[in-house]
Design a protein around this motif. Structure first.
Motif, PDB file in Angstrom:
ATOM      1  N   GLN A 235      51.799  42.114  34.895  1.00  0.00           N
ATOM      2  CA  GLN A 235      50.422  41.745  35.204  1.00  0.00           C
ATOM      3  C   GLN A 235      50.056  42.147  36.624  1.00  0.00           C
ATOM      4  OE1 GLN A 235      48.884  38.378  36.741  1.00  0.00           O
ATOM      5  NE2 GLN A 235      47.070  38.268  35.439  1.00  0.00           N
ATOM      6  N   ASP A 236      50.964  41.968  37.559  1.00  0.00           N
ATOM      7  CA  ASP A 236      50.700  42.368  38.939  1.00  0.00           C
ATOM      8  C   ASP A 236      50.486  43.882  39.038  1.00  0.00           C
ATOM      9  OD1 ASP A 236      50.937  39.713  39.636  1.00  0.00           O
ATOM     10  OD2 ASP A 236      52.808  39.952  40.760  1.00  0.00           O
ATOM     11  N   GLU A 237      51.251  44.638  38.274  1.00  0.00           N
ATOM     12  CA  GLU A 237      51.099  46.096  38.245  1.00  0.00           C
ATOM     13  C   GLU A 237      49.732  46.488  37.667  1.00  0.00           C
ATOM     14  OE1 GLU A 237      53.005  49.539  35.512  1.00  0.00           O
ATOM     15  OE2 GLU A 237      54.480  48.370  36.649  1.00  0.00           O
ATOM     16  N   ASP A 238      49.329  45.810  36.601  1.00  0.00           N
ATOM     17  CA  ASP A 238      48.017  46.077  36.005  1.00  0.00           C
ATOM     18  C   ASP A 238      46.897  45.769  36.998  1.00  0.00           C
ATOM     19  OD1 ASP A 238      49.133  46.887  33.601  1.00  0.00           O
ATOM     20  OD2 ASP A 238      48.752  44.998  32.570  1.00  0.00           O
ATOM     21  N   LEU A 239      47.029  44.667  37.718  1.00  0.00           N
ATOM     22  CA  LEU A 239      46.006  44.280  38.690  1.00  0.00           C
ATOM     23  C   LEU A 239      45.942  45.271  39.849  1.00  0.00           C
ATOM     24  CD1 LEU A 239      46.574  40.430  38.750  1.00  0.00           C
ATOM     25  CD2 LEU A 239      44.735  41.681  37.609  1.00  0.00           C
ATOM     26  N   ALA A 240      47.106  45.746  40.306  1.00  0.00           N
ATOM     27  CA  ALA A 240      47.140  46.731  41.388  1.00  0.00           C
ATOM     28  C   ALA A 240      46.490  48.038  40.938  1.00  0.00           C
ATOM     29  CB  ALA A 240      48.581  46.965  41.839  1.00  0.00           C
ATOM     30  N   ALA A 241      46.764  48.454  39.704  1.00  0.00           N
ATOM     31  CA  ALA A 241      46.162  49.681  39.166  1.00  0.00           C
ATOM     32  C   ALA A 241      44.646  49.520  39.026  1.00  0.00           C
ATOM     33  CB  ALA A 241      46.791  50.027  37.820  1.00  0.00           C
ATOM     34  N   TRP A 242      44.196  48.339  38.609  1.00  0.00           N
ATOM     35  CA  TRP A 242      42.767  48.049  38.472  1.00  0.00           C
ATOM     36  C   TRP A 242      42.070  48.192  39.826  1.00  0.00           C
ATOM     37  CZ3 TRP A 242      38.864  47.672  35.273  1.00  0.00           C
ATOM     38  CH2 TRP A 242      37.767  46.853  35.546  1.00  0.00           C
ATOM     39  N   LEU A 243      42.661  47.592  40.855  1.00  0.00           N
ATOM     40  CA  LEU A 243      42.078  47.683  42.198  1.00  0.00           C
ATOM     41  C   LEU A 243      42.052  49.123  42.697  1.00  0.00           C
ATOM     42  CD1 LEU A 243      43.408  44.709  44.326  1.00  0.00           C
ATOM     43  CD2 LEU A 243      41.106  45.170  43.601  1.00  0.00           C
ATOM     44  N   LYS A 244      43.150  49.828  42.474  1.00  0.00           N
ATOM     45  CA  LYS A 244      43.229  51.223  42.915  1.00  0.00           C
ATOM     46  C   LYS A 244      42.147  52.060  42.238  1.00  0.00           C
ATOM     47  CE  LYS A 244      46.428  55.021  43.591  1.00  0.00           C
ATOM     48  NZ  LYS A 244      47.794  55.490  43.426  1.00  0.00           N
ATOM     49  N   MET A 245      41.943  51.849  40.943  1.00  0.00           N
ATOM     50  CA  MET A 245      40.929  52.590  40.210  1.00  0.00           C
ATOM     51  C   MET A 245      39.531  52.301  40.777  1.00  0.00           C
ATOM     52  SD  MET A 245      39.928  52.467  36.206  1.00  0.00           S
ATOM     53  CE  MET A 245      39.091  50.927  36.392  1.00  0.00           C
ATOM     54  N   LEU A 246      39.307  51.081  41.237  1.00  0.00           N
ATOM     55  CA  LEU A 246      38.012  50.684  41.782  1.00  0.00           C
ATOM     56  C   LEU A 246      37.885  51.011  43.280  1.00  0.00           C
ATOM     57  CD1 LEU A 246      37.645  47.185  40.082  1.00  0.00           C
ATOM     58  CD2 LEU A 246      36.586  49.346  39.371  1.00  0.00           C
ATOM     59  N   ASN A 247      38.919  51.670  43.829  1.00  0.00           N
ATOM     60  CA  ASN A 247      38.948  52.020  45.259  1.00  0.00           C
ATOM     61  C   ASN A 247      38.844  50.800  46.162  1.00  0.00           C
ATOM     62  OD1 ASN A 247      39.143  54.846  44.814  1.00  0.00           O
ATOM     63  ND2 ASN A 247      36.959  54.882  44.378  1.00  0.00           N
ATOM     64  N   ARG A 248      39.534  49.730  45.772  1.00  0.00           N
ATOM     65  CA  ARG A 248      39.516  48.488  46.559  1.00  0.00           C
ATOM     66  C   ARG A 248      40.888  48.210  47.182  1.00  0.00           C
ATOM     67  NH1 ARG A 248      35.397  44.745  44.829  1.00  0.00           N
ATOM     68  NH2 ARG A 248      36.035  43.588  46.669  1.00  0.00           N
ATOM     69  N   GLY A 249      41.781  49.197  47.157  1.00  0.00           N
ATOM     70  CA  GLY A 249      43.126  49.020  47.698  1.00  0.00           C
ATOM     71  C   GLY A 249      44.133  48.950  46.574  1.00  0.00           C
ATOM     72  N   GLU A 250      45.362  48.585  46.930  1.00  0.00           N
ATOM     73  CA  GLU A 250      46.423  48.507  45.923  1.00  0.00           C
ATOM     74  C   GLU A 250      47.105  47.146  45.873  1.00  0.00           C
ATOM     75  OE1 GLU A 250      49.151  51.808  45.767  1.00  0.00           O
ATOM     76  OE2 GLU A 250      47.649  53.127  46.651  1.00  0.00           O
ATOM     77  N   ASP A 251      46.699  46.246  46.758  1.00  0.00           N
ATOM     78  CA  ASP A 251      47.312  44.918  46.816  1.00  0.00           C
ATOM     79  C   ASP A 251      46.303  43.866  46.360  1.00  0.00           C
ATOM     80  OD1 ASP A 251      48.700  42.601  47.327  1.00  0.00           O
ATOM     81  OD2 ASP A 251      48.694  42.837  49.514  1.00  0.00           O
ATOM     82  N   PRO A 252      46.475  43.355  45.126  1.00  0.00           N
ATOM     83  CA  PRO A 252      45.511  42.370  44.637  1.00  0.00           C
ATOM     84  C   PRO A 252      45.525  41.052  45.416  1.00  0.00           C
ATOM     85  CG  PRO A 252      47.224  42.784  42.995  1.00  0.00           C
ATOM     86  CD  PRO A 252      47.498  43.666  44.148  1.00  0.00           C
ATOM     87  N   TRP A 253      46.519  40.845  46.254  1.00  0.00           N
ATOM     88  CA  TRP A 253      46.626  39.582  46.987  1.00  0.00           C
ATOM     89  C   TRP A 253      46.266  39.748  48.463  1.00  0.00           C
ATOM     90  CZ3 TRP A 253      46.465  37.879  42.580  1.00  0.00           C
ATOM     91  CH2 TRP A 253      47.307  38.302  41.562  1.00  0.00           C
ATOM     92  N   ALA A 254      45.722  40.896  48.832  1.00  0.00           N
ATOM     93  CA  ALA A 254      45.334  41.135  50.229  1.00  0.00           C
ATOM     94  C   ALA A 254      44.231  40.147  50.632  1.00  0.00           C
ATOM     95  CB  ALA A 254      44.856  42.563  50.404  1.00  0.00           C
ATOM     96  N   PRO A 255      44.447  39.376  51.694  1.00  0.00           N
ATOM     97  CA  PRO A 255      43.460  38.366  52.100  1.00  0.00           C
ATOM     98  C   PRO A 255      42.077  38.925  52.402  1.00  0.00           C
ATOM     99  CG  PRO A 255      45.536  38.073  53.289  1.00  0.00           C
ATOM    100  CD  PRO A 255      45.652  39.355  52.530  1.00  0.00           C
ATOM    101  N   GLY A 256      41.992  40.179  52.808  1.00  0.00           N
ATOM    102  CA  GLY A 256      40.708  40.777  53.130  1.00  0.00           C
ATOM    103  C   GLY A 256      39.774  40.939  51.952  1.00  0.00           C
ATOM    104  N   LEU A 257      40.292  40.795  50.736  1.00  0.00           N
ATOM    105  CA  LEU A 257      39.466  40.914  49.529  1.00  0.00           C
ATOM    106  C   LEU A 257      38.733  39.619  49.205  1.00  0.00           C
ATOM    107  CD1 LEU A 257      42.011  42.813  47.241  1.00  0.00           C
ATOM    108  CD2 LEU A 257      39.968  43.766  48.326  1.00  0.00           C
ATOM    109  N   TYR A 258      39.103  38.525  49.872  1.00  0.00           N
ATOM    110  CA  TYR A 258      38.614  37.202  49.492  1.00  0.00           C
ATOM    111  C   TYR A 258      38.046  36.459  50.683  1.00  0.00           C
ATOM    112  CZ  TYR A 258      41.812  38.532  45.804  1.00  0.00           C
ATOM    113  OH  TYR A 258      42.449  39.236  44.822  1.00  0.00           O
TER     114      TYR A 258
END
Length: 166
Positions: free
Chosen positions: A139-162
């Motif tokens: 699931q973490d890999e899927d989330l990282a790929a989702w973010l990468k596809m959206l050009n929002r980075g590769e770390d779904p837990w990066a504090p800067g996203l929230y």
């Protein structure tokens, strides 16, 4: 505040927290399933095909069909349609489709240490530690790929996203 998004890691007790948020705020809960269903209705594409956009795996035919990109476009349309209302609590990866420029969105992340998540998976699902770790990593890999596809980075837990990380 008219919209709150809650994005969570697998096995972080979101099923306890989200209902409490709904009860305290009175906001309408909108999850990925509802948005996927609406995107399917708006596009004529089967919802199960649209939900594949969240997976890190892409079809070998995507170069020709652009199915993933079309699915994301229809998810954006469905989300925009729903966001004409106020007082929404949107959960799941679809929350990353909301442009950062929209200022009336409170972005919340629920995450826990890997050890806690593994123990939660083992207790809830009755599975071995190895299987729990595999499930969480996928699931973490899927989330990282989702973010990468959206050009929002590769770390779904990066504090800067929230706005808030719990």
């Amino acid at each position: 505040m008219s919209v709150i998004t809650v994005f969570n890691a697998l096995y972080c007790n979101e099923e306890l927290i989200v209902p409490q948020l709904v009860a305290k705020t009175g906001y309408r809960l909108v999850n990925d399933s509802e948005i996927v269903a609406l995107a399917g209705k708006l596009s004529g594409i089967a919802p199960d095909r649209i939900s594949r956009a969240f997976s890190s795996k892409t079809s070998v035919f995507n170069r020709f069909t652009h199915e993933k990109e079309r699915s994301v476009a229809h998810l954006r349309l469905a989300l925009a349609t729903l966001m004409t209302d106020d007082d929404l609590l949107i959960t799941g990866p679809v929350s990353f489709l909301i442009p950062e420029k929209i200022s009336h969105v409170l972005r919340v992340c629920l995450v826990a240490e890997l050890k806690f998540r593994i123990n939660e998976a083992m207790q809830r699902e009755g599975i071995a530690e190895k299987n729990a770790l595999q499930q969480i990593r996928q699931q973490d890999e899927d989330l990282a790929a989702w973010l990468k596809m959206l050009n929002r980075g590769e770390d779904p837990w990066a504090p800067g996203l929230y706005d808030i990380v719990v």
